[in-house]
Design an enzyme around this catalytic site. Structure first.
Site: not given
Ligand code: COA
Length: 324
Positions: A114, A251, A281
């Protein structure tokens, strides 16, 4: 001499995929995606037509038009992409063809995920500072949808396709101050280990690793820790304060990451423009595309002081201070 941005351009694929559209493919909802990321929609390319190089070429043509110059004046093209269409030629060489640059123009690609566009921008600055180039195209282009696992709700909601480009021209000015950081040691929270290979389509383990693998929470933690830190460090290195900065061009990965950064740095969120609601993204395309939107809507004005910062797979994270 330094490289001033004299033109900007971008390209987004025609097809728009909303959060509601995604909720028909995976178990998710508009409410969940909006609350956790701020993203409402993303543009997904028609892979037969809107390839990485096609989008890069159009963004570059638009940037050249915005700069009011001819493609034949360009003497260097640096393209950033994590998702090029082919191994050879480089994305930069295909852009050379698209903009009508001559054989006097050097072309090469960089890949630092990125932050790729920042890496390309800093490379271009070094060429200009050394007197090795006068007019440079800095491109970021991605077809992330090719590498997304469309059955994984944890990742497929985040990414979109697109391209952005800036034209730099050598002139007198304040040098860009930059910091680049990376950590292979911490890289196992975001990777994609295998290139696509047509004869291994029935090898499940292999195919799994042609998709982005991400531990979302770890990436989130990495971003909200390191991005504020590197911004603080680059401000200190440049000898300017956060109050001096007109915009923090970050970003476009997740609104919560940007909000947490603003909060940690105690800077008004209004100084952090966002387009991720509309694009998701787009990796290395995100910063030049955002700058192009800021220019089009009148936010970006000559002489403004900007900080650009990005983070991504590798892990990599970069920041730079510049006068626009
Ligand atoms: N819709 C609904 N539920 C979802 C989901 C979706 N799209 N994706 C994950 N979940 C669920 C998970 O399964 C989990 O369920 P559980 O509690 O029953 O196990 C719950 O939501 C929480 O998951 P988690 O991964 O801990 O959520 P989060 O609050 O961390 O949000 C992201 C997930 C990916 C949005 C967040 O972690 C994030 O943005 N991280 C940075 C990623 C990024 O920017 N990557 C690119 C870098 S360049």
């Amino acid at each position: 001499m330094i490289g001033k941005i004299i033109g900007l351009g971008s390209y987004l694929p025609e097809k728009v995929v909303s959060n509601d559209d995604l909720s028909r493919i995976v178990d998710t909802s508009d409410e969940w995606i909006t609350e956790r990321t701020g993203i409402k929609k993303r543009h997904i390319s028609d892979h037969k037509k809107e390839t990485t190089s096609y989008m890069a070429g159009i963004a570059a043509q638009r940037a050249i038009e915005d700069a009011g110059i001819s493609g034949s004046e360009i003497d260097l093209i640096v393209a950033a992409s994590t998702t090029p269409d082919v191994v050879l030629p480089s994305v930069a060489c295909t852009v050379q063809h698209a903009v009508g640059a001559t054989e006097e123009c050097g072309c090469f690609d960089v890949n630092s995920a990125c932050p790729g566009w920042i890496s390309a921008f800093l490379t271009a600055q070094s060429f200009i500072e050394a007197g090795r180039a006068k007019k440079v195209l800095v491109v970021g282009a991605e077809t992330l949808s090719n590498y997304v696992d469309w059955t994984d709700r944890g990742t497929c909601i985040l990414f979109g396709d697109g391209a952005g480009c800036a034209v730099l021209e050598a002139c007198e000015g304040t040098p860009v101050t930059s910091i680049m950081r990376s950590s292979y040691e911490r890289g196992d929270c975001l990777y994609c280990s295998n290139m696509k290979q047509p004869d291994r389509l029935d090898d499940e383990d292999f195919i799994k690793n042609t998709h982005f693998q991400m531990a979302g929470r770890d990436v989130f933690r990495f971003a909200v820790t390191e991005v504020p830190k590197i911004i603080k460090d680059v401000l200190k290195k440049a000898g300017v304060s956060a109050d001096d900065i007109d915009y923090f061009v970050l970003h476009q990965a997740n609104a919560r990451i940007i909000e947490a950064t603003a909060k940690k740095l105690k800077i008004d969120l209004g100084k952090f423009p966002m387009t991720l609601q509309e694009t998701g993204n787009t990796s290395s395309a995100s910063i030049p595309s955002l700058m192009n939107e800021m220019k089009k809507n009148g936010q970006l004005q000559k002489g403004q002081k900007l900080v650009i910062a990005s983070f991504g797979g590798g892990l990599t994270w970069d920041a730079a201070y510049m006068e626009y």
